[in-house]
Design a protein around this motif. Structure first.
Motif, PDB file in Angstrom:
ATOM      1  N   LEU A  69       0.863  -1.174   0.000  1.00 19.97           N
ATOM      2  CA  LEU A  69       0.000   0.000   0.000  1.00 19.97           C
ATOM      3  C   LEU A  69       0.900   1.223   0.000  1.00 19.97           C
ATOM      4  O   LEU A  69       1.728   1.384   0.901  1.00 19.97           O
ATOM      5  N   HIS A  70       0.725   2.061  -0.988  1.00 18.55           N
ATOM      6  CA  HIS A  70       1.597   3.225  -1.158  1.00 18.55           C
ATOM      7  C   HIS A  70       0.747   4.489  -1.176  1.00 18.55           C
ATOM      8  O   HIS A  70      -0.136   4.634  -2.022  1.00 18.55           O
ATOM      9  N   PHE A  71       0.979   5.380  -0.236  1.00 15.01           N
ATOM     10  CA  PHE A  71       0.251   6.638  -0.150  1.00 15.01           C
ATOM     11  C   PHE A  71       1.025   7.714  -0.890  1.00 15.01           C
ATOM     12  O   PHE A  71       2.211   7.917  -0.630  1.00 15.01           O
ATOM     13  N   TRP A  72       0.340   8.417  -1.805  1.00 19.32           N
ATOM     14  CA  TRP A  72       0.990   9.416  -2.646  1.00 19.32           C
ATOM     15  C   TRP A  72      -0.038  10.470  -3.051  1.00 19.32           C
ATOM     16  O   TRP A  72      -1.227  10.333  -2.772  1.00 19.32           O
ATOM     17  N   ALA A  73       0.432  11.514  -3.728  1.00 19.72           N
ATOM     18  CA  ALA A  73      -0.446  12.554  -4.279  1.00 19.72           C
ATOM     19  C   ALA A  73       0.260  13.210  -5.456  1.00 19.72           C
ATOM     20  O   ALA A  73       1.489  13.255  -5.513  1.00 19.72           O
ATOM     21  N   THR A  74      -0.523  13.728  -6.388  1.00 12.09           N
ATOM     22  CA  THR A  74       0.065  14.367  -7.565  1.00 12.09           C
ATOM     23  C   THR A  74       0.802  15.645  -7.210  1.00 12.09           C
ATOM     24  O   THR A  74       1.702  16.053  -7.930  1.00 12.09           O
ATOM     25  N   TRP A  75       0.447  16.282  -6.101  1.00 12.63           N
ATOM     26  CA  TRP A  75       1.093  17.535  -5.701  1.00 12.63           C
ATOM     27  C   TRP A  75       2.381  17.294  -4.904  1.00 12.63           C
ATOM     28  O   TRP A  75       3.069  18.234  -4.543  1.00 12.63           O
ATOM     29  N   CYS A  76       2.732  16.045  -4.664  1.00 10.86           N
ATOM     30  CA  CYS A  76       3.932  15.675  -3.898  1.00 10.86           C
ATOM     31  C   CYS A  76       5.060  15.370  -4.882  1.00 10.86           C
ATOM     32  O   CYS A  76       5.016  14.370  -5.604  1.00 10.86           O
ATOM     33  N   ALA A  77       6.074  16.250  -4.941  1.00 12.68           N
ATOM     34  CA  ALA A  77       7.172  16.095  -5.910  1.00 12.68           C
ATOM     35  C   ALA A  77       7.897  14.755  -5.790  1.00 12.68           C
ATOM     36  O   ALA A  77       8.092  14.069  -6.805  1.00 12.68           O
ATOM     37  N   PRO A  78       8.309  14.315  -4.595  1.00 13.79           N
ATOM     38  CA  PRO A  78       8.977  13.004  -4.514  1.00 13.79           C
ATOM     39  C   PRO A  78       8.064  11.857  -4.952  1.00 13.79           C
ATOM     40  O   PRO A  78       8.527  10.881  -5.540  1.00 13.79           O
ATOM     41  N   CYS A  79       6.769  12.005  -4.686  1.00 16.92           N
ATOM     42  CA  CYS A  79       5.807  10.968  -5.094  1.00 16.92           C
ATOM     43  C   CYS A  79       5.770  10.853  -6.607  1.00 16.92           C
ATOM     44  O   CYS A  79       5.780   9.741  -7.162  1.00 16.92           O
ATOM     45  N   ARG A  80       5.700  11.983  -7.261  1.00 17.13           N
ATOM     46  CA  ARG A  80       5.638  12.008  -8.727  1.00 17.13           C
ATOM     47  C   ARG A  80       6.888  11.377  -9.335  1.00 17.13           C
ATOM     48  O   ARG A  80       6.810  10.688 -10.346  1.00 17.13           O
ATOM     49  N   GLU A  81       8.008  11.598  -8.693  1.00 21.39           N
ATOM     50  CA  GLU A  81       9.287  11.086  -9.201  1.00 21.39           C
ATOM     51  C   GLU A  81       9.388   9.571  -9.067  1.00 21.39           C
ATOM     52  O   GLU A  81       9.868   8.882  -9.961  1.00 21.39           O
ATOM     53  N   GLU A  82       8.928   9.022  -7.940  1.00 21.73           N
ATOM     54  CA  GLU A  82       9.116   7.596  -7.689  1.00 21.73           C
ATOM     55  C   GLU A  82       7.992   6.707  -8.204  1.00 21.73           C
ATOM     56  O   GLU A  82       8.180   5.505  -8.382  1.00 21.73           O
ATOM     57  N   LEU A  83       6.820   7.273  -8.461  1.00 24.89           N
ATOM     58  CA  LEU A  83       5.655   6.457  -8.807  1.00 24.89           C
ATOM     59  C   LEU A  83       5.862   5.558 -10.031  1.00 24.89           C
ATOM     60  O   LEU A  83       5.465   4.385  -9.989  1.00 24.89           O
ATOM     61  N   PRO A  84       6.459   6.008 -11.114  1.00 19.20           N
ATOM     62  CA  PRO A  84       6.654   5.089 -12.251  1.00 19.20           C
ATOM     63  C   PRO A  84       7.447   3.829 -11.874  1.00 19.20           C
ATOM     64  O   PRO A  84       7.119   2.726 -12.314  1.00 19.20           O
ATOM     65  N   LEU A  85       8.467   3.976 -11.040  1.00 18.54           N
ATOM     66  CA  LEU A  85       9.247   2.807 -10.618  1.00 18.54           C
ATOM     67  C   LEU A  85       8.440   1.891  -9.710  1.00 18.54           C
ATOM     68  O   LEU A  85       8.595   0.671  -9.740  1.00 18.54           O
ATOM     69  N   LEU A  86       7.574   2.469  -8.890  1.00 20.38           N
ATOM     70  CA  LEU A  86       6.709   1.666  -8.024  1.00 20.38           C
ATOM     71  C   LEU A  86       5.752   0.830  -8.872  1.00 20.38           C
ATOM     72  O   LEU A  86       5.578  -0.369  -8.632  1.00 20.38           O
ATOM     73  N   LEU A  87       5.137   1.451  -9.863  1.00 22.08           N
ATOM     74  CA  LEU A  87       4.211   0.715 -10.726  1.00 22.08           C
ATOM     75  C   LEU A  87       4.940  -0.387 -11.489  1.00 22.08           C
ATOM     76  O   LEU A  87       4.415  -1.498 -11.652  1.00 22.08           O
ATOM     77  N   GLU A  88       6.155  -0.116 -11.912  1.00 18.28           N
ATOM     78  CA  GLU A  88       6.965  -1.128 -12.592  1.00 18.28           C
ATOM     79  C   GLU A  88       7.292  -2.284 -11.640  1.00 18.28           C
ATOM     80  O   GLU A  88       7.260  -3.448 -12.030  1.00 18.28           O
ATOM     81  N   LEU A  89       7.585  -1.975 -10.393  1.00 14.35           N
ATOM     82  CA  LEU A  89       7.847  -3.011  -9.391  1.00 14.35           C
ATOM     83  C   LEU A  89       6.656  -3.955  -9.281  1.00 14.35           C
ATOM     84  O   LEU A  89       6.818  -5.172  -9.275  1.00 14.35           O
TER      85      LEU A  89
END
Length: 178
Positions: A69-89
């Motif tokens: 479970l990964h909590f994120w938001a589009t307005w969170c810069a680090p979230c935006r950066e890491e999300l593609p790698l999380l989805l790939e994982l």
């Protein structure tokens, strides 16, 4: 001429300082700020999550599957950066690991814009806005590993390089025998 040399020198120092700070910032976001193994037996809060199609999923629907479970938001810069790698994982480890990226955005509009209209199936929202409180999310991004039996195993604080082999090792099953 001396004034021009001083100005150019100051600009060079400013640019080099900026580059150094950006490298440090990116390096800080590439590995987990902290991984915490949670005490055995604590059941994952059973929150209701909304899919893009309007359907609902509960955390308990995933019993028998390991879930990140990964909590994120589009307005969170680090979230935006890491999300593609999380989805790939999630795609790389499936069916060993299901990834649910819980957007804390107000509605689907910014999420749809972030993904250019095609929201991946792993993205869900928390329409009741009770998941962050239930999971004690203190900052974004924040992640929890839920074991097959529905218990919480790990909490990963902060932005993470989900492609890092060390991070993937951390996500290996931690409780072989229940």
């Amino acid at each position: 001429v001396r004034v021009a040399i001083v100005i150019v020198s100051i600009q060079c120092i400013a640019v080099l300082t900026f580059i150094g700070v950006e490298r440090l910032r990116k390096d800080r976001h590439r590995s987990p700020a902290r991984v915490e193994r949670l005490a055995p037996g604590r059941t994952a809060p059973d929150v209701v999550l909304e899919r893009m199609d309007g359907g609902e999923r509960r955390v308990s629907d995933f019993r028998g599957t390991r879930v990140l479970l990964h909590f994120w938001a589009t307005w969170c810069a680090p979230c935006r950066e890491e999300l593609p790698l999380l989805l790939e994982l999630g795609r790389d480890r499936s069916p060993d690991l299901e990834v649910l990226a819980i957007s804390l955005d107000e509605d689907w509009t910014p999420v749809r814009e972030f993904f250019h209209g095609e929201i991946p199936r792993e993205i869900v929202r928390d329409p009741r806005r009770d998941a962050p409180r239930a999971y004690e999310v203190s900052s974004l991004p924040d992640s929890y590993l839920v074991e097959r039996d529905g218990t919480l195993a790990l909490r990963i604080f902060g932005a993470t390089d989900w492609s890092d082999p060390a991070v993937r090792d951390v996500l290996a099953p931690v409780r072989a025998v229940q």
